[in-house]
Scaffold this active site. Structure first.
Site, PDB file in Angstrom:
ATOM      1  N   ASP A  62       0.842  -1.193   0.000  1.00  0.00           N
ATOM      2  CA  ASP A  62       0.000   0.000   0.000  1.00  0.00           C
ATOM      3  C   ASP A  62       0.884   1.253   0.000  1.00  0.00           C
ATOM      4  O   ASP A  62       1.622   1.487   0.977  1.00  0.00           O
ATOM      5  CB  ASP A  62      -0.877  -0.050   1.271  1.00  0.00           C
ATOM      6  CG  ASP A  62      -1.867   1.082   1.345  1.00  0.00           C
ATOM      7  OD1 ASP A  62      -1.611   2.148   0.744  1.00  0.00           O
ATOM      8  OD2 ASP A  62      -2.888   0.906   2.024  1.00  0.00           O
ATOM      9  N   VAL A  63       0.789   2.049  -1.042  1.00  0.00           N
ATOM     10  CA  VAL A  63       1.693   3.204  -1.181  1.00  0.00           C
ATOM     11  C   VAL A  63       1.454   4.316  -0.161  1.00  0.00           C
ATOM     12  O   VAL A  63       2.228   5.270  -0.094  1.00  0.00           O
ATOM     13  CB  VAL A  63       1.635   3.846  -2.591  1.00  0.00           C
ATOM     14  CG1 VAL A  63       2.215   2.949  -3.644  1.00  0.00           C
ATOM     15  CG2 VAL A  63       0.245   4.315  -2.947  1.00  0.00           C
ATOM     16  N   ASN A  89       1.836   7.088 -10.086  1.00  0.00           N
ATOM     17  CA  ASN A  89       0.609   6.953 -10.886  1.00  0.00           C
ATOM     18  C   ASN A  89      -0.587   6.464 -10.068  1.00  0.00           C
ATOM     19  O   ASN A  89      -1.725   6.781 -10.396  1.00  0.00           O
ATOM     20  CB  ASN A  89       0.902   5.980 -12.046  1.00  0.00           C
ATOM     21  CG  ASN A  89      -0.358   5.441 -12.678  1.00  0.00           C
ATOM     22  OD1 ASN A  89      -1.038   6.125 -13.436  1.00  0.00           O
ATOM     23  ND2 ASN A  89      -0.706   4.197 -12.345  1.00  0.00           N
ATOM     24  N   TYR A 156     -10.655  14.759  -4.570  1.00  0.00           N
ATOM     25  CA  TYR A 156      -9.869  14.412  -5.773  1.00  0.00           C
ATOM     26  C   TYR A 156      -9.299  15.697  -6.385  1.00  0.00           C
ATOM     27  O   TYR A 156      -8.110  15.779  -6.698  1.00  0.00           O
ATOM     28  CB  TYR A 156     -10.764  13.682  -6.779  1.00  0.00           C
ATOM     29  CG  TYR A 156     -10.032  13.094  -7.967  1.00  0.00           C
ATOM     30  CD1 TYR A 156      -9.405  11.846  -7.878  1.00  0.00           C
ATOM     31  CD2 TYR A 156      -9.956  13.770  -9.190  1.00  0.00           C
ATOM     32  CE1 TYR A 156      -8.739  11.297  -8.973  1.00  0.00           C
ATOM     33  CE2 TYR A 156      -9.297  13.227 -10.283  1.00  0.00           C
ATOM     34  CZ  TYR A 156      -8.693  11.990 -10.170  1.00  0.00           C
ATOM     35  OH  TYR A 156      -8.029  11.439 -11.251  1.00  0.00           O
ATOM     36  N   LYS A 160      -5.281  16.523  -6.633  1.00  0.00           N
ATOM     37  CA  LYS A 160      -4.608  16.627  -7.932  1.00  0.00           C
ATOM     38  C   LYS A 160      -4.044  18.039  -8.152  1.00  0.00           C
ATOM     39  O   LYS A 160      -2.985  18.195  -8.758  1.00  0.00           O
ATOM     40  CB  LYS A 160      -5.566  16.224  -9.058  1.00  0.00           C
ATOM     41  CG  LYS A 160      -6.003  14.745  -8.999  1.00  0.00           C
ATOM     42  CD  LYS A 160      -4.830  13.767  -9.097  1.00  0.00           C
ATOM     43  CE  LYS A 160      -5.291  12.333  -9.286  1.00  0.00           C
ATOM     44  NZ  LYS A 160      -4.168  11.378  -9.390  1.00  0.00           N
TER      45      LYS A 160
HETATM   46  N1  LIG Z   1      -8.762   6.828 -15.940  1.00  0.00           N
HETATM   47  C1  LIG Z   1      -8.991   8.125 -16.028  1.00  0.00           C
HETATM   48  O1  LIG Z   1      -9.922   8.573 -16.717  1.00  0.00           O
HETATM   49  C2  LIG Z   1      -8.091   9.090 -15.312  1.00  0.00           C
HETATM   50  C3  LIG Z   1      -8.194  10.456 -15.652  1.00  0.00           C
HETATM   51  C4  LIG Z   1      -7.364  11.376 -15.026  1.00  0.00           C
HETATM   52  C5  LIG Z   1      -6.415  10.951 -14.110  1.00  0.00           C
HETATM   53  N2  LIG Z   1      -6.333   9.618 -13.796  1.00  0.00           N
HETATM   54  C6  LIG Z   1      -5.305   9.244 -12.821  1.00  0.00           C
HETATM   55  O2  LIG Z   1      -4.453   8.288 -13.408  1.00  0.00           O
HETATM   56  C7  LIG Z   1      -3.904   7.416 -12.410  1.00  0.00           C
HETATM   57  C8  LIG Z   1      -4.151   5.977 -12.811  1.00  0.00           C
HETATM   58  O3  LIG Z   1      -5.534   5.777 -12.910  1.00  0.00           O
HETATM   59  P1  LIG Z   1      -6.202   4.549 -13.668  1.00  0.00           P
HETATM   60  O4  LIG Z   1      -7.372   5.110 -14.384  1.00  0.00           O
HETATM   61  O5  LIG Z   1      -5.180   3.768 -14.399  1.00  0.00           O
HETATM   62  O6  LIG Z   1      -6.770   3.773 -12.401  1.00  0.00           O
HETATM   63  P2  LIG Z   1      -7.077   2.212 -12.115  1.00  0.00           P
HETATM   64  O7  LIG Z   1      -7.254   1.466 -13.386  1.00  0.00           O
HETATM   65  O8  LIG Z   1      -8.168   2.218 -11.107  1.00  0.00           O
HETATM   66  O9  LIG Z   1      -5.714   1.758 -11.424  1.00  0.00           O
HETATM   67  C9  LIG Z   1      -5.327   2.346 -10.211  1.00  0.00           C
HETATM   68  C10 LIG Z   1      -4.039   1.725  -9.746  1.00  0.00           C
HETATM   69  O10 LIG Z   1      -3.675   2.324  -8.494  1.00  0.00           O
HETATM   70  C11 LIG Z   1      -3.400   1.287  -7.561  1.00  0.00           C
HETATM   71  N3  LIG Z   1      -3.675   1.725  -6.204  1.00  0.00           N
HETATM   72  C12 LIG Z   1      -4.799   2.293  -5.701  1.00  0.00           C
HETATM   73  N4  LIG Z   1      -4.674   2.502  -4.388  1.00  0.00           N
HETATM   74  C13 LIG Z   1      -3.445   2.054  -4.036  1.00  0.00           C
HETATM   75  C14 LIG Z   1      -2.742   1.978  -2.803  1.00  0.00           C
HETATM   76  N5  LIG Z   1      -3.269   2.430  -1.654  1.00  0.00           N
HETATM   77  N6  LIG Z   1      -1.493   1.444  -2.811  1.00  0.00           N
HETATM   78  C15 LIG Z   1      -0.949   0.976  -3.952  1.00  0.00           C
HETATM   79  N7  LIG Z   1      -1.571   1.030  -5.148  1.00  0.00           N
HETATM   80  C16 LIG Z   1      -2.803   1.558  -5.178  1.00  0.00           C
HETATM   81  C17 LIG Z   1      -4.305   0.134  -7.996  1.00  0.00           C
HETATM   82  O11 LIG Z   1      -3.761  -1.110  -7.586  1.00  0.00           O
HETATM   83  P3  LIG Z   1      -4.272  -2.036  -6.369  1.00  0.00           P
HETATM   84  O12 LIG Z   1      -5.756  -1.890  -6.315  1.00  0.00           O
HETATM   85  O13 LIG Z   1      -3.801  -3.392  -6.796  1.00  0.00           O
HETATM   86  O14 LIG Z   1      -3.551  -1.521  -5.181  1.00  0.00           O
HETATM   87  C18 LIG Z   1      -4.175   0.238  -9.516  1.00  0.00           C
HETATM   88  O15 LIG Z   1      -3.010  -0.406  -9.948  1.00  0.00           O
HETATM   89  C19 LIG Z   1      -4.600   7.833 -11.094  1.00  0.00           C
HETATM   90  O16 LIG Z   1      -3.737   8.674 -10.368  1.00  0.00           O
HETATM   91  C20 LIG Z   1      -5.828   8.598 -11.555  1.00  0.00           C
HETATM   92  O17 LIG Z   1      -6.265   9.540 -10.628  1.00  0.00           O
HETATM   93  C21 LIG Z   1      -7.153   8.699 -14.360  1.00  0.00           C
END
Ligand SMILES: NC(=O)c1ccc[n+]([C@@H]2O[C@H](COP(=O)([O-])OP(=O)(O)OC[C@H]3O[C@@H](n4cnc5c(N)ncnc54)[C@H](OP(=O)(O)O)[C@@H]3O)[C@@H](O)[C@H]2O)c1
Length: 253
Positions: A62-63, A89, A156, A160
């Site tokens: 957990d980060v 990320n 959020y 950010k």
């Molecule tokens: N998708 C979008 O539309 C979007 C848009 C703007 C920004 N973002 C940003 O892009 C980044 C990646 O998002 P994504 O869409 O790829 O999300 P995602 O598919 O939900 O993946 C999130 C990742 O973060 C990990 N994570 C969450 N909580 C954690 C914790 N406490 N410790 C360690 N790992 C953790 C999850 O792994 P585990 O659950 O295995 O821990 C997973 O690998 C995020 O920062 C998000 O805010 C996303």
């Protein structure tokens, strides 16, 4: 092969953008420390990278904990002899809750993953990067929610925006030490992130969607990964302290 001999940490590598970013770095020769809580997903990722030039080493946890944020950096140095690139990320959403619907628990949870964890990792990474002759590179993933107030809930958006600020500050402070720090602000990207949201605020969601041009399609994980790699490579050597919006034009209106 832009990253041969480089050691890279990617958090949130078990899904979505992080998974793609980790694979793309490994495909270009890097040793990638892949971080997330779901160990089995990280192991699948490492397996998928078996035939690539680089390699992926799972580091599960957990980060949000100091132990984990520092441990992953020690592990990277142990495995690669140095830490070249940190990609913060991992992130979670806040169910589009505006302040009037926010709980202490949700606020703390979002802040701890989206801000506190990355900051702990950056502090430790900087210690290492300042000591090594090769400097280093930090790429943070924020969101278009980090440049406007309209597209997510309060926690959020605040987390950010803070990531954008801390990235600029870090870039400026260490610009003479061979260390760069940039932040990417993606728009909607096809990942699992929305499926983790169970108790959406209907009011907050309605406000966030108002005026959004839904005719612009969501991006793919590679649309973000390619920019992360560009910034982290030598081709991006003069990009520092930049907030790079990658959203297909959504935030222009
Ligand atoms: N998708 C979008 O539309 C979007 C848009 C703007 C920004 N973002 C940003 O892009 C980044 C990646 O998002 P994504 O869409 O790829 O999300 P995602 O598919 O939900 O993946 C999130 C990742 O973060 C990990 N994570 C969450 N909580 C954690 C914790 N406490 N410790 C360690 N790992 C953790 C999850 O792994 P585990 O659950 O295995 O821990 C997973 O690998 C995020 O920062 C998000 O805010 C996303």
């Amino acid at each position: 092969m832009r990253f041969e001999g480089k050691t890279v940490i990617v958090t949130g590598a078990s899904a979505g953008m992080g998974y793609r970013i980790a694979l793309d770095f490994a495909n270009e020769g890097a040793t990638v420390i892949a971080v997330a809580r779901r160990k089995e997903r990280l192991e699948e990722l490492a397996k998928e990278a078996e035939n690539l030039t680089g390699k992926i080493l799972p580091y599960a946890g957990d980060v949000t904990t100091k132990e984990m944020a520092e441990g992953m950096i020690d592990y990277a140095v142990e495995q690669g002899g140095k830490l070249d690139i940190l990609v913060n990320n991992a992130g979670i959403m806040d169910e589009f809750k505006p302040l009037t619907e926010m709980t202490d628990e949700l606020w703390d949870k979002v802040m701890s993953v989206n801000l506190d964890g990355p900051v702990k990792a950056m502090r430790k990474a900087l210690e290492v990067m300042l000591e090594q002759e090769t400097g280093g590179n930090i790429v943070n993933i924020a969101s278009i929610g980090g440049i406007c107030g309209a597209r997510a809930g309060a926690a959020y958006t605040a987390s950010k925006h803070a990531m954008v600020g801390i990235s600029k500050n870090t870039a400026f402070m260490y610009a003479n030490n061979g260390i760069r720090c940039n932040v990417i602000c993606p728009g909607g990207i096809e990942t699992e992130i929305m499926s983790t949201q169970s108790d959406l605020s209907q009011f907050g969601l309605g406000r966030a969607m108002a005026g959004l041009d839904t005719s612009i399609p969501a991006g793919k994980t590679e649309d973000i990964s390619s920019i992360v790699l560009l910034i982290a490579s030598d081709e991006g050597k003069f990009i520092n302290g930049s907030t790079i919006v990658v959203d297909g034009g959504v935030s222009c209106n």
